[in-house]
Write a protein that holds these residues in place. Structure first.
Motif, PDB file in Angstrom:
ATOM      1  N   ALA A  25       0.779  -1.150  -0.026  1.00 44.11           N
ATOM      2  CA  ALA A  25       0.016   0.095   0.096  1.00 44.11           C
ATOM      3  C   ALA A  25       0.882   1.195   0.139  1.00 44.11           C
ATOM      4  O   ALA A  25       0.542   2.195  -0.759  1.00 44.11           O
ATOM      5  CB  ALA A  25      -1.036  -0.037   1.176  1.00 44.11           C
ATOM      6  N   HIS A  26       1.916   1.360   0.698  1.00 38.77           N
ATOM      7  CA  HIS A  26       2.746   2.502   0.778  1.00 38.77           C
ATOM      8  C   HIS A  26       3.461   2.399  -0.429  1.00 38.77           C
ATOM      9  O   HIS A  26       3.790   3.601  -0.791  1.00 38.77           O
ATOM     10  CB  HIS A  26       3.723   2.224   2.060  1.00 38.77           C
ATOM     11  CG  HIS A  26       3.119   2.644   3.382  1.00 38.77           C
ATOM     12  ND1 HIS A  26       3.815   3.356   4.208  1.00 38.77           N
ATOM     13  CD2 HIS A  26       1.829   2.243   3.831  1.00 38.77           C
ATOM     14  CE1 HIS A  26       2.993   3.377   5.387  1.00 38.77           C
ATOM     15  NE2 HIS A  26       1.764   2.713   5.110  1.00 38.77           N
ATOM     16  N   SER A  27       3.932   1.483  -0.880  1.00 46.27           N
ATOM     17  CA  SER A  27       4.666   1.436  -2.469  1.00 46.27           C
ATOM     18  C   SER A  27       3.951   2.197  -3.327  1.00 46.27           C
ATOM     19  O   SER A  27       4.387   3.064  -4.136  1.00 46.27           O
ATOM     20  CB  SER A  27       5.198   0.250  -2.810  1.00 46.27           C
ATOM     21  OG  SER A  27       5.978  -0.260  -1.841  1.00 46.27           O
ATOM     22  N   GLN A  28       2.679   1.850  -3.360  1.00 40.52           N
ATOM     23  CA  GLN A  28       1.669   2.477  -4.754  1.00 40.52           C
ATOM     24  C   GLN A  28       1.603   3.930  -4.286  1.00 40.52           C
ATOM     25  O   GLN A  28       1.595   4.763  -5.332  1.00 40.52           O
ATOM     26  CB  GLN A  28       0.391   1.943  -4.722  1.00 40.52           C
ATOM     27  CG  GLN A  28      -0.431   2.013  -3.628  1.00 40.52           C
ATOM     28  CD  GLN A  28      -1.259   3.399  -3.696  1.00 40.52           C
ATOM     29  OE1 GLN A  28      -1.548   3.940  -4.773  1.00 40.52           O
ATOM     30  NE2 GLN A  28      -1.505   3.762  -2.325  1.00 40.52           N
ATOM     31  N   ALA A  29       1.550   4.555  -3.066  1.00 41.19           N
ATOM     32  CA  ALA A  29       1.411   5.786  -2.705  1.00 41.19           C
ATOM     33  C   ALA A  29       2.617   6.700  -3.086  1.00 41.19           C
ATOM     34  O   ALA A  29       2.618   7.809  -3.843  1.00 41.19           O
ATOM     35  CB  ALA A  29       1.269   6.028  -1.085  1.00 41.19           C
ATOM     36  N   TRP A  30       3.893   5.743  -2.764  1.00 43.35           N
ATOM     37  CA  TRP A  30       5.079   6.800  -3.235  1.00 43.35           C
ATOM     38  C   TRP A  30       5.284   7.120  -4.765  1.00 43.35           C
ATOM     39  O   TRP A  30       5.830   7.948  -5.381  1.00 43.35           O
ATOM     40  CB  TRP A  30       6.489   6.014  -2.727  1.00 43.35           C
ATOM     41  CG  TRP A  30       6.392   6.133  -1.138  1.00 43.35           C
ATOM     42  CD1 TRP A  30       6.380   5.250  -0.239  1.00 43.35           C
ATOM     43  CD2 TRP A  30       6.740   7.345  -0.419  1.00 43.35           C
ATOM     44  NE1 TRP A  30       6.453   5.427   1.021  1.00 43.35           N
ATOM     45  CE2 TRP A  30       6.772   7.028   0.897  1.00 43.35           C
ATOM     46  CE3 TRP A  30       6.654   8.647  -0.648  1.00 43.35           C
ATOM     47  CZ2 TRP A  30       7.066   8.103   1.843  1.00 43.35           C
ATOM     48  CZ3 TRP A  30       7.117   9.822   0.440  1.00 43.35           C
ATOM     49  CH2 TRP A  30       7.162   9.211   1.640  1.00 43.35           C
ATOM     50  N   ARG A  31       4.696   5.671  -5.430  1.00 40.99           N
ATOM     51  CA  ARG A  31       4.816   5.752  -6.907  1.00 40.99           C
ATOM     52  C   ARG A  31       3.812   6.518  -7.592  1.00 40.99           C
ATOM     53  O   ARG A  31       4.343   7.610  -8.463  1.00 40.99           O
ATOM     54  CB  ARG A  31       4.528   4.246  -7.420  1.00 40.99           C
ATOM     55  CG  ARG A  31       5.446   3.382  -7.428  1.00 40.99           C
ATOM     56  CD  ARG A  31       5.408   2.167  -8.104  1.00 40.99           C
ATOM     57  NE  ARG A  31       3.892   1.942  -8.254  1.00 40.99           N
ATOM     58  CZ  ARG A  31       3.498   0.779  -7.498  1.00 40.99           C
ATOM     59  NH1 ARG A  31       4.050   0.216  -6.548  1.00 40.99           N
ATOM     60  NH2 ARG A  31       1.996   0.395  -7.397  1.00 40.99           N
ATOM     61  N   ASN A  32       2.584   6.839  -6.869  1.00 43.54           N
ATOM     62  CA  ASN A  32       1.553   7.642  -7.470  1.00 43.54           C
ATOM     63  C   ASN A  32       1.589   9.078  -7.149  1.00 43.54           C
ATOM     64  O   ASN A  32       1.147   9.938  -7.872  1.00 43.54           O
ATOM     65  CB  ASN A  32       0.365   7.030  -7.321  1.00 43.54           C
ATOM     66  CG  ASN A  32       0.101   5.618  -8.113  1.00 43.54           C
ATOM     67  OD1 ASN A  32       0.618   5.585  -8.944  1.00 43.54           O
ATOM     68  ND2 ASN A  32      -0.759   4.715  -7.405  1.00 43.54           N
ATOM     69  N   ALA A  33       1.936   9.303  -6.073  1.00 50.88           N
ATOM     70  CA  ALA A  33       1.790  10.792  -5.558  1.00 50.88           C
ATOM     71  C   ALA A  33       2.364  12.002  -6.487  1.00 50.88           C
ATOM     72  O   ALA A  33       1.630  12.759  -6.699  1.00 50.88           O
ATOM     73  CB  ALA A  33       2.437  11.014  -4.243  1.00 50.88           C
ATOM     74  N   PRO A  34       3.433  11.656  -6.985  1.00 46.65           N
ATOM     75  CA  PRO A  34       4.083  12.619  -7.906  1.00 46.65           C
ATOM     76  C   PRO A  34       3.239  12.732  -9.134  1.00 46.65           C
ATOM     77  O   PRO A  34       3.503  13.823  -9.938  1.00 46.65           O
ATOM     78  CB  PRO A  34       5.506  12.122  -8.205  1.00 46.65           C
ATOM     79  CG  PRO A  34       5.767  11.147  -7.044  1.00 46.65           C
ATOM     80  CD  PRO A  34       4.200  10.363  -6.821  1.00 46.65           C
ATOM     81  N   HIS A  35       2.449  11.773  -9.601  1.00 49.19           N
ATOM     82  CA  HIS A  35       1.763  11.803 -10.718  1.00 49.19           C
ATOM     83  C   HIS A  35       0.358  12.796 -10.722  1.00 49.19           C
ATOM     84  O   HIS A  35      -0.230  12.923 -11.722  1.00 49.19           O
ATOM     85  CB  HIS A  35       1.390  10.621 -11.480  1.00 49.19           C
ATOM     86  CG  HIS A  35       2.736   9.714 -11.598  1.00 49.19           C
ATOM     87  ND1 HIS A  35       3.537   9.924 -12.734  1.00 49.19           N
ATOM     88  CD2 HIS A  35       3.183   8.349 -11.046  1.00 49.19           C
ATOM     89  CE1 HIS A  35       4.460   9.261 -12.832  1.00 49.19           C
ATOM     90  NE2 HIS A  35       4.231   8.386 -11.609  1.00 49.19           N
ATOM     91  N   PHE A  36       0.028  12.883  -9.395  1.00 48.78           N
ATOM     92  CA  PHE A  36      -1.379  13.631  -9.281  1.00 48.78           C
ATOM     93  C   PHE A  36      -1.125  14.757  -8.405  1.00 48.78           C
ATOM     94  O   PHE A  36      -2.081  15.644  -8.540  1.00 48.78           O
ATOM     95  CB  PHE A  36      -2.051  12.482  -8.558  1.00 48.78           C
ATOM     96  CG  PHE A  36      -2.559  11.478  -9.493  1.00 48.78           C
ATOM     97  CD1 PHE A  36      -3.890  11.530 -10.345  1.00 48.78           C
ATOM     98  CD2 PHE A  36      -2.033  10.224  -9.465  1.00 48.78           C
ATOM     99  CE1 PHE A  36      -4.039  10.465 -11.298  1.00 48.78           C
ATOM    100  CE2 PHE A  36      -2.286   9.203 -10.551  1.00 48.78           C
ATOM    101  CZ  PHE A  36      -3.501   9.132 -11.199  1.00 48.78           C
ATOM    102  N   PHE A  37      -0.325  14.858  -7.684  1.00 45.58           N
ATOM    103  CA  PHE A  37      -0.047  15.988  -6.812  1.00 45.58           C
ATOM    104  C   PHE A  37       1.187  16.936  -6.970  1.00 45.58           C
ATOM    105  O   PHE A  37       2.230  16.074  -7.526  1.00 45.58           O
ATOM    106  CB  PHE A  37      -0.007  15.790  -5.114  1.00 45.58           C
ATOM    107  CG  PHE A  37      -1.198  15.200  -4.688  1.00 45.58           C
ATOM    108  CD1 PHE A  37      -2.293  15.890  -4.055  1.00 45.58           C
ATOM    109  CD2 PHE A  37      -1.502  13.894  -4.994  1.00 45.58           C
ATOM    110  CE1 PHE A  37      -3.370  15.489  -3.556  1.00 45.58           C
ATOM    111  CE2 PHE A  37      -2.965  13.162  -4.568  1.00 45.58           C
ATOM    112  CZ  PHE A  37      -3.906  14.154  -3.713  1.00 45.58           C
ATOM    113  N   ASP A  38       1.210  18.284  -6.912  1.00 50.19           N
ATOM    114  CA  ASP A  38       2.366  19.007  -6.934  1.00 50.19           C
ATOM    115  C   ASP A  38       3.284  18.996  -5.812  1.00 50.19           C
ATOM    116  O   ASP A  38       2.890  19.613  -4.802  1.00 50.19           O
ATOM    117  CB  ASP A  38       2.096  20.338  -7.427  1.00 50.19           C
ATOM    118  CG  ASP A  38       3.212  21.300  -7.540  1.00 50.19           C
ATOM    119  OD1 ASP A  38       4.294  20.571  -7.982  1.00 50.19           O
ATOM    120  OD2 ASP A  38       3.009  22.600  -7.679  1.00 50.19           O
TER     121      ASP A  38
END
Length: 412
Positions: A25-38
Motif C-alpha cells: 500500500a505504501h509503495s503505490q503511494a510513493w509511486r503515484n503521489a508525484p503523478h497527481f499532486f504537485d
C-alpha cells in the motif's frame, strides 16, 4: 536531499522496511503521489528492506524500488535515504524508528505506533529530540485521509452540529472466523502487541478523536478471544491470506474488543473492534450526534458522507447523502472529475502528500508520534479495564509495562 533534478526540485530518497500488505500500500503511494499532486520534492524510491534476498528483490522489482537491503540498519545508514518508512510488524517499530530518527532520517511509521506504552514513549521522546533538529515523524493512521472523514472533521470544527453528545465507531472484519485459519503473526502478542484492539481498534480510536476534536479520557471495556488455539502457520501471502500446517499454537491476543468511553469535551463514546463479524470484510462506521445535527460515515461507501441538519424545517428533515467527489472537498481536486470515485489505496497517497508538505514547510506532521502514544494509552486502558471486569479506567492512569500495552495504577 543534496542533489536536484532538471525540474529544480530537491531529490527526496525513501527507504521502506517491509513489503507485505502495508508495504504494498505504501509503495503505490510513493509511486503515484508525484503523478497527481504537485509535490515539493522529486521522489526517489531508493531502497526496500527485507530479510530474504530473493523475495526482497522480487518485491522491489514489482513495487518500483531501485535497490534492496537485507539489513534495515544498512538501509537507515544510506546517504541516499532521507526518510525511512516502517511497514514491519509492531515488535520492530521502536527499534527501527528510533535508529532512523537518531540518524537524522524522517520517519513514517505504520500504526499502531508500538506494541506497548513503554515503546511508544521511547519513540515519542526520540521524535521530540529529532524535531529540534528539523527531523520529522508521523504515524500512519491512513483513514484520516479518507476525503469524507476529512470533510466530517471540517463540518464538526465549523460548529454546524452544535454541542456534541455522542460518537460511536465500529471496525468489523471476519477474516479469522474459521477456527482452522492459522496462527499468523497478528494473532501473537509478542509480535502484534494485541489483536483486533490494536490492529483495527487503533484506527477507530484515532478516526473518532480526529473527527470530533476531542480525546478519550476513560473507558470501560470487555475483550474476548473466541478461538484459543489455531493450526501453526505453514505459508502466507504476506497479506491476510495464509494456510496452516502441523500442530496447534495458542492465540495470545484478543479477537474482539468493545468499550464505552468519555471524551474530554463531554462526548460519550461507544467503540467496537472485532475480527469475528461474519460477513463483514472491512466495515468501518463512524457516527457523531450533536444538538443541531449528525454525520455518519461507512467505509463500504467511502466516497459518501451522510449528514442530518436538525435545524431544517420538519417537513424537509432527514438524512442527506453527500457524494464527496467535488474539487472543493479534501484532496479531491487532484483526482478525477466530480462523481468519479476513489478507493482505499488513495488514503495512503494522501498520507505521503501531507507528510512531504509538512517536511518541506518545516512543521511537524499529524498524526504525530505523540498522537500515536495517546492512542496507545487508550488501548492500554481498554486492556486494563477488561482485565479488571470492565472497571472504569482512566487513560492517564496507565503506566508503561514491558510485557503488555500497559498497566493501571489508579482508577476512578
Amino acid at each position: 536531499m543534496s542533489t536536484h533534478t532538471t525540474g529544480g526540485r530537491p531529490r527526496f530518497g525513501v527507504g521502506m522496511v517491509g513489503y507485505a500488505f502495508m508495504g504494498i500500500a505504501h509503495s503505490q503511494a510513493w509511486r503515484n503521489a508525484p503523478h497527481f499532486f504537485d509535490l515539493p520534492y522529486d521522489i526517489d524510491m531508493a531502497a526496500l528492506g527485507g530479510r530474504t534476498p530473493d523475495a526482497a528483490r522480487a518485491a522491489a522489482e514489482r513495487l518500483g524500488w531501485r535497490s534492496v537491503e537485507t539489513d534495515w540498519r544498512a538501509l537507515v545508514g544510506r546517504d541516499d535515504v532521507d526518510l525511512v518508512d516502517v511497514c514491519t510488524p509492531g515488535d520492530s517499530h521502536a527499534e527501527i524508528a528510533v535508529a532512523a530518527l537518531e540518524a537524522g532520517k524522517h520517519v513514517l511509521c505504520e500504526k499502531p505506533l508500538a506494541n506497548t506504552v513503554e515503546e511508544a514513549e521511547i519513540m515519542t521522546a526520540a521524535a521530540a529530540r529529532a524535531a529540534e533538529r528539523g527531523v520529522r515523524s508521523m504515524v500512519g493512521f491512513n483513514y484520516r485521509r479518507v476525503p469524507a472523514l476529512a470533510l466530517a472533521r471540517r463540518i464538526v470544527a465549523s460548529g454546524r452540529l452544535g454541542t456534541l453528545r455522542h460518537v460511536r465507531a465500529q471496525y468489523l472484519q471476519d477474516w479469522i472466523v474459521d477456527p482452522q485459519f492459522p496462527l499468523v503473526w497478528r494473532l501473537q502478542r509478542d509480535k502484534a502487541g494485541s489483536g483486533a484492539l490494536g490492529d483495527i481498534g487503533a484506527h477507530i480510536v484515532d478516526a473518532a478523536q480526529f473527527v470530533v476534536g476531542q480525546r478519550i479520557t476513560g473507558v470501560s471495556a470487555v475483550t474476548e478471544t473466541f478461538v484459543k488455539q489455531r493450526p501453526r502457520l505453514s505459508s502466507t501471502s504476506g497479506g491476510l491470506a495464509a494456510s496452516g500446517g502441523d500442530g496447534v499454537g495458542d492465540v495470545t491476543v484478543d479477537d474482539a474488543a468493545i468499550f464505552t468511553a468519555r471524551l474530554d469535551g463531554g462526548i460519550l463514546g461507544v467503540f467496537e473492534a472485532t475480527r469475528f463479524a461474519t460477513g463483514r470484510k472491512n466495515t468501518i462506521r463512524l457516527e457523531v450526534n450533536g444538538s443541531d445535527g449528525s454525520i455518519a460515515f461507512d467505509f463500504e461507501a467511502m466516497n459518501e458522507l451522510q449528514i442530518h441538519d436538525a435545524t431544517t424545517d420538519g417537513d424537509l428533515a432527514g438524512w442527506t447523502r453527500v457524494q464527496v467527489t467535488e474539487p472543493t472537498h479534501p484532496y479531491m481536486a487532484a483526482w478525477w472529475p466530480a462523481g468519479h470515485l476513489i478507493g482505499y489505496e488513495h488514503t495512503f497517497t494522501h498520507e505521503v502528500v501531507d507528510l512531504l508538505g509538512d517536511i518541506a514547510a518545516g512543521q511537524n506532521p499529524t498524526p504525530s508520534f505523540a498522537d500515536g502514544l495517546q492512542v496507545q494509552r487508550v488501548l492500554a486502558a481498554v486492556e486494563a479495564s477488561a482485565a479488571a471486569e470492565s472497571r472504569w479506567t482512566r487513560v492517564d492512569a496507565v503506566l508503561p509495562a514491558a510485557d503488555g500495552l500497559g498497566q493501571t495504577f489508579a482508577r476512578s
